[in-house]
Every structure is written in structure tokens, then in C-alpha cells.
Write a protein that holds these residues in place. Structure first.
Motif, PDB file in Angstrom:
ATOM      1  N   ALA A 103     -22.513 109.969 -12.954  1.00  0.00           N
ATOM      2  CA  ALA A 103     -23.015 109.757 -14.317  1.00  0.00           C
ATOM      3  C   ALA A 103     -22.908 108.289 -14.726  1.00  0.00           C
ATOM      4  CB  ALA A 103     -22.237 110.631 -15.308  1.00  0.00           C
ATOM      5  N   VAL A 104     -21.794 107.657 -14.378  1.00  0.00           N
ATOM      6  CA  VAL A 104     -21.610 106.242 -14.720  1.00  0.00           C
ATOM      7  C   VAL A 104     -22.674 105.388 -14.032  1.00  0.00           C
ATOM      8  CG1 VAL A 104     -20.050 104.277 -14.346  1.00  0.00           C
ATOM      9  CG2 VAL A 104     -19.153 106.436 -15.211  1.00  0.00           C
ATOM     10  N   CYS A 105     -22.916 105.651 -12.757  1.00  0.00           N
ATOM     11  CA  CYS A 105     -23.893 104.854 -12.003  1.00  0.00           C
ATOM     12  C   CYS A 105     -25.325 105.101 -12.485  1.00  0.00           C
ATOM     13  CB  CYS A 105     -23.792 105.157 -10.509  1.00  0.00           C
ATOM     14  SG  CYS A 105     -22.254 104.561  -9.756  1.00  0.00           S
ATOM     15  N   GLU A 106     -25.560 106.274 -13.086  1.00  0.00           N
ATOM     16  CA  GLU A 106     -26.905 106.568 -13.612  1.00  0.00           C
ATOM     17  C   GLU A 106     -27.011 106.265 -15.105  1.00  0.00           C
ATOM     18  OE1 GLU A 106     -27.219 110.266 -10.465  1.00  0.00           O
ATOM     19  OE2 GLU A 106     -27.491 110.651 -12.597  1.00  0.00           O
TER      20      GLU A 106
ATOM     21  N   ASN B  93     -25.128 107.104  -7.058  1.00  0.00           N
ATOM     22  CA  ASN B  93     -25.990 105.925  -6.891  1.00  0.00           C
ATOM     23  C   ASN B  93     -25.143 104.657  -6.911  1.00  0.00           C
ATOM     24  OD1 ASN B  93     -28.276 104.368  -6.621  1.00  0.00           O
ATOM     25  ND2 ASN B  93     -28.720 104.355  -8.818  1.00  0.00           N
ATOM     26  N   GLY B  94     -24.206 104.587  -5.964  1.00  0.00           N
ATOM     27  CA  GLY B  94     -23.313 103.436  -5.905  1.00  0.00           C
ATOM     28  C   GLY B  94     -22.999 103.080  -4.464  1.00  0.00           C
ATOM     29  N   SER B  95     -22.396 101.906  -4.292  1.00  0.00           N
ATOM     30  CA  SER B  95     -22.011 101.444  -2.959  1.00  0.00           C
ATOM     31  C   SER B  95     -20.656 100.763  -3.055  1.00  0.00           C
ATOM     32  CB  SER B  95     -23.057 100.451  -2.434  1.00  0.00           C
ATOM     33  OG  SER B  95     -22.601  99.859  -1.221  1.00  0.00           O
ATOM     34  N   PHE B  96     -19.702 101.206  -2.205  1.00  0.00           N
ATOM     35  CA  PHE B  96     -18.368 100.570  -2.226  1.00  0.00           C
ATOM     36  C   PHE B  96     -18.437  99.231  -1.495  1.00  0.00           C
ATOM     37  CE2 PHE B  96     -15.676 103.368  -4.461  1.00  0.00           C
ATOM     38  CZ  PHE B  96     -16.229 104.630  -4.333  1.00  0.00           C
ATOM     39  N   VAL B  97     -18.141  98.183  -2.262  1.00  0.00           N
ATOM     40  CA  VAL B  97     -18.315  96.812  -1.765  1.00  0.00           C
ATOM     41  C   VAL B  97     -16.990  96.194  -1.357  1.00  0.00           C
ATOM     42  CG1 VAL B  97     -19.019  94.501  -2.531  1.00  0.00           C
ATOM     43  CG2 VAL B  97     -20.386  96.514  -3.181  1.00  0.00           C
ATOM     44  N   VAL B  98     -15.895  96.641  -2.025  1.00  0.00           N
ATOM     45  CA  VAL B  98     -14.578  96.057  -1.743  1.00  0.00           C
ATOM     46  C   VAL B  98     -13.482  97.039  -2.147  1.00  0.00           C
ATOM     47  CG1 VAL B  98     -14.408  94.928  -4.020  1.00  0.00           C
ATOM     48  CG2 VAL B  98     -13.175  93.962  -2.048  1.00  0.00           C
TER      49      VAL B  98
ATOM     50  N   SER C  75     -15.580  99.415 -18.115  1.00  0.00           N
ATOM     51  CA  SER C  75     -16.139  99.496 -16.754  1.00  0.00           C
ATOM     52  C   SER C  75     -15.081  99.760 -15.704  1.00  0.00           C
ATOM     53  CB  SER C  75     -16.872  98.187 -16.421  1.00  0.00           C
ATOM     54  OG  SER C  75     -17.914  97.952 -17.339  1.00  0.00           O
ATOM     55  N   ILE C  76     -13.874 100.146 -16.134  1.00  0.00           N
ATOM     56  CA  ILE C  76     -12.794 100.471 -15.217  1.00  0.00           C
ATOM     57  C   ILE C  76     -12.358 101.912 -15.498  1.00  0.00           C
ATOM     58  CG2 ILE C  76     -10.512  99.855 -14.305  1.00  0.00           C
ATOM     59  CD1 ILE C  76     -10.850  97.083 -15.547  1.00  0.00           C
TER      60      ILE C  76
ATOM     61  N   GLY D 138     -35.790 104.043 -10.866  1.00  0.00           N
ATOM     62  CA  GLY D 138     -35.184 102.979 -10.095  1.00  0.00           C
ATOM     63  C   GLY D 138     -33.937 102.407 -10.690  1.00  0.00           C
ATOM     64  N   ALA D 139     -33.032 103.244 -11.252  1.00  0.00           N
ATOM     65  CA  ALA D 139     -31.759 102.678 -11.718  1.00  0.00           C
ATOM     66  C   ALA D 139     -31.105 101.991 -10.518  1.00  0.00           C
ATOM     67  CB  ALA D 139     -30.857 103.789 -12.250  1.00  0.00           C
ATOM     68  N   ARG D 140     -30.686 100.757 -10.713  1.00  0.00           N
ATOM     69  CA  ARG D 140     -30.150  99.939  -9.636  1.00  0.00           C
ATOM     70  C   ARG D 140     -28.894 100.578  -9.055  1.00  0.00           C
ATOM     71  NH1 ARG D 140     -26.214  96.340  -9.935  1.00  0.00           N
ATOM     72  NH2 ARG D 140     -26.199  96.327 -12.212  1.00  0.00           N
TER      73      ARG D 140
END
Ligand SMILES: Nc1nc2c(c(=O)[nH]1)N[C@@H](CN(C=O)c1ccc(C(=O)N[C@@H](CCC(=O)O)C(=O)O)cc1)CN2
Ligand SMILES: NCC(=O)N[C@@H]1O[C@H](COP(=O)([O-])[O-])[C@@H](O)[C@H]1O
Length: 288
Positions: free
Chosen positions: A262-265, A101-106, A177-178, A71-73
Motif C-alpha cells: 500500500a505504501v509503495c502504491e 512495487n518496491g526494490s530493496f536497495v540497501v 517515510s519510516i 505506472g506508479a514508480r
């Protein structure tokens, strides 16, 4: 006693961070006592430190054997563009397919009417303008940009053809983180003035026989942050700028999706010498 497992690489003289080079690495997983015995023999090198998530906590480390599937967020992503946004579109497709495992928010752009901004609006993704200029009077200040991204609870910021300098306020607010994708094998052909087709023109003029995309962490200067991944493509003797650009761009789309996955996991590991490497999802004892 907990068995600590270390990963030892026999590092080639000029390792290239690519899936091609990974297969050339000889590696074996060892118990701690073997690791210390072996080090003097192979002269290598760096004991892998644990992955540090962007909130400073220790993310999953391989010696705990925790599955990344537990369950990695899903990570909140912000993308910065200045043009058509093909890298953004490819990354968003990868999130929709479940490969990332990511979502584009903005989306953030310095050009309110660029293709990437239109695509975001068509898909219900908010668009912010940065920086504020005469041409973009509604643009945000650096501090307001930081505030906005924190309010969106952004985890990672992805530059994808963004052509303005990222301010130190944002870099300090989002350490390690960028990410940025650049269309050459950095450190070659990077820095101020090296963007878009200018990069490929310089590569061809140099006589280089290989080029390819680089994904790197962003620091205060253009293209000088830690390199995280690269792919290589041939530069053909009769290549036009457009042909080389298209060949590199195809690999950009693939590389960026692999890296952001990989970053998201939380599979980015920071070596003791400060170099970030990626832990393989298929085989956690392999890194590239
Ligand atoms: N602090 C950082 N900001 C940005 C980085 C970075 O590594 N650190 N990467 C760039 C992306 N980039 C290459 O990958 C890049 C973009 C733009 C330029 C450049 O020379 N820009 C011109 C202006 C171009 C324009 O406005 O049309 C300039 O600054 O004179 C170089 C490299 C994104 N930001
Ligand atoms: N130095 C930064 C730079 O040159 N970035 C490059 O801009 C293009 C954006 O294309 P896209 O808008 O279709 O993703 C990409 O090729 C990217 O590598």
C-alpha cells in the motif's frame, strides 16, 4: 462540475485496524452535498484528506479517479535489521513476486554478522553498519547514514527487528517515510525493553487473550508513532513464548507485505486528525 467523492464511515466505538474490522464498517460513497448533510447525522467524523507523498506532493487522490496502475514508480526501499531477518526475507520475496512495487536497495544493521546481513550479501544487496560502536567501529554516524540513504535515493525505510533507536536526523530527513513492525498490539507492550521474546513473555504473563503485530510510523521514541495497521491472533491458555512468537510472526510477514504494498502504491491516506489509514486496492471506497 467535478463530482467530489467523499468516503463516510460509520465508525464503530473501538475500531480495530484490521481486515476483520474493515468488514464491520458500513460505508457508502456520497456526493459532496450529501456528505455535508450526512455528517451531523452520523456524528462522524473525519473528512479524508488527500494522500501526501513523501516529497510533499499530492499523490493520487480518489476524487481524481486516476488509476494507480498508471505506472506508479517502483519505490527504493531500505531495510534495517538486527537479527535473522525473516520479515526482510518475506518482504523481499513479495517484491520479487510483484506483490510489492518496491526494490530493496540497501540493508542497515548494527550487527555485521547477523542473519539478515548475510542474506543481503548473498543477494547482492549492500550492507551498511549503524551505529558506530566499539563492537562495530566501521559503523556510520547519524549524519553519514542520512547522506548514504539519500545517495541511494531511498523512498521508504522499513525497520524489521532493528533493535537500536533511529536518530532524529533520519526521522527529520524522512518524514512519514519510516515504518516499523512490532510484535504486539500497540500501544500495549511497547517501548524500551520490549523487543523479541520479551514482548511475548509479557503478553502471556499479563493474561491477555489476544495479541498480534502492529505496523506503525517511526517517531523519536520507541513504538509511539502513528499506528497504520494491526492483525490479531489468539493467545492460548497453554501457550509457550515460542508458540505465541511463531503465531505472531506468521501474521507479521503477511501484514508487513500488505502494508508495504500500500505504501509503495501511494494508498496511505492521512485523516484530518492525523491518523493514517490504507485505501483498499480492490475497492478504493474502502479503508482500513
Ligand atoms: N526512534 C525510534 N527508533 C526505533 C523504533 C521507534 O519506534 N522509534 N522502534 C524500534 C523497534 N522496537 C520495537 O518495535 C524496539 C527495539 C529495541 C528496543 C530496546 O529496548 N532496545 C534496547 C537495546 C537492545 C539491544 O541492543 O539488544 C535498548 O534500547 O536498551 C525497544 C523497541 C527500533 N528503533
Ligand atoms: N520491538 C522490535 C521487535 O521486537 N521486533 C520484532 O523482532 C522480530 C524480528 O524477527 P526477524 O528478524 O525474523 O524479522 C520480529 O518479531 C519483530 O516484530
Amino acid at each position: 462540475m467535478t463530482e467530489l467523492r467523499f468516503y463516510v464511515e460509520l465508525v464503530l466505538q473501538f475500531p480495530m485496524r484490521s481486515t476483520i474490522a474493515t468488514s464491520q464498517f458500513k460505508s457508502q460513497s456520497l456526493k459532496a452535498r450529501d456528505f455535508n448533510d450526512l455528517l451531523p447525522l452520523v456524528g462522524l467524523k473525519k473528512r479524508l484528506s488527500k494522500c501526501v507523498s513523501n516529497d510533499g506532493g499530492l499523490a493520487t487522490s480518489f476524487d481524481e479517479g486516476r488509476s494507480l496502475e498508471n505506472g506508479a514508480r517502483t519505490k527504493n526501499l531500505a531495510v534495517f535489521v538486527s537479527g535473522g531477518g525473516s520479515n526482510f526475507r518475506a518482504l523481499r520475496q513479495a517484491t520479487l513476486k510483484g506483490d510489492v512495487n518496491g526494490s530493496f536497495v540497501v540493508l542497515v544493521t548494527n550487527k555485521h554478522d547477523c542473519g539478515g546481513a548475510h542474506y543481503a550479501r548473498e543477494n547482492g544487496i549492500p550492507v551498511l553498519i549503524y551505529p558506530s560502536t566499539k563492537g562495530e567501529p566501521n559503523g556510520l554516524s547519524s549524519n553519514d547514514l542520512v547522506t548514504a540513504l539519500i545517495k541511494y535515493e531511498i523512498d521508504f525505510i522499513l525497520l524489521a527487528g532493528y533493535l537500536k533507536v533511529i536518530p532524529s536526523e533520519l526521522i527529520q530527513a524522512y518524514p512519514n517515510s519510516i515504518l516499523n513492525i512490532h510484535p504486539s498490539l500497540l500501544p500495549a507492550f511497547g517501548g524500551k525493553g520490549y523487543y523479541g521474546t520479551k514482548v511475548h513473555k509479557a503478553v502471556i504473563a499479563s493474561g491477555a487473550r489476544y495479541s498480534g503485530p502492529t505496523v506503525h510510523f517511526v517517531d523519536e521514541n520507541y513504538d509511539t508513532g502513528h499506528i497504520l495497521a494491526q492483525r490479531i491472533v489468539p493467545v492460548l491458555a497453554n501457550d509457550t513464548v515460542e508458540e505465541l512468537a511463531a503465531r505472531v510472526l506468521r501474521q507479521e510477514h503477511k501484514l508487513y507485505a500488505e502494508v508495504v504494498a500500500a505504501v509503495c502504491e501511494e494508498r496511505v491516506i492521512w485523516r484530518e486528525d492525523g491518523v493514517p489509514i490504507i485505501q483498499s486496492k480492490a475497492n478504493p471506497n474502502h479503508y482500513s
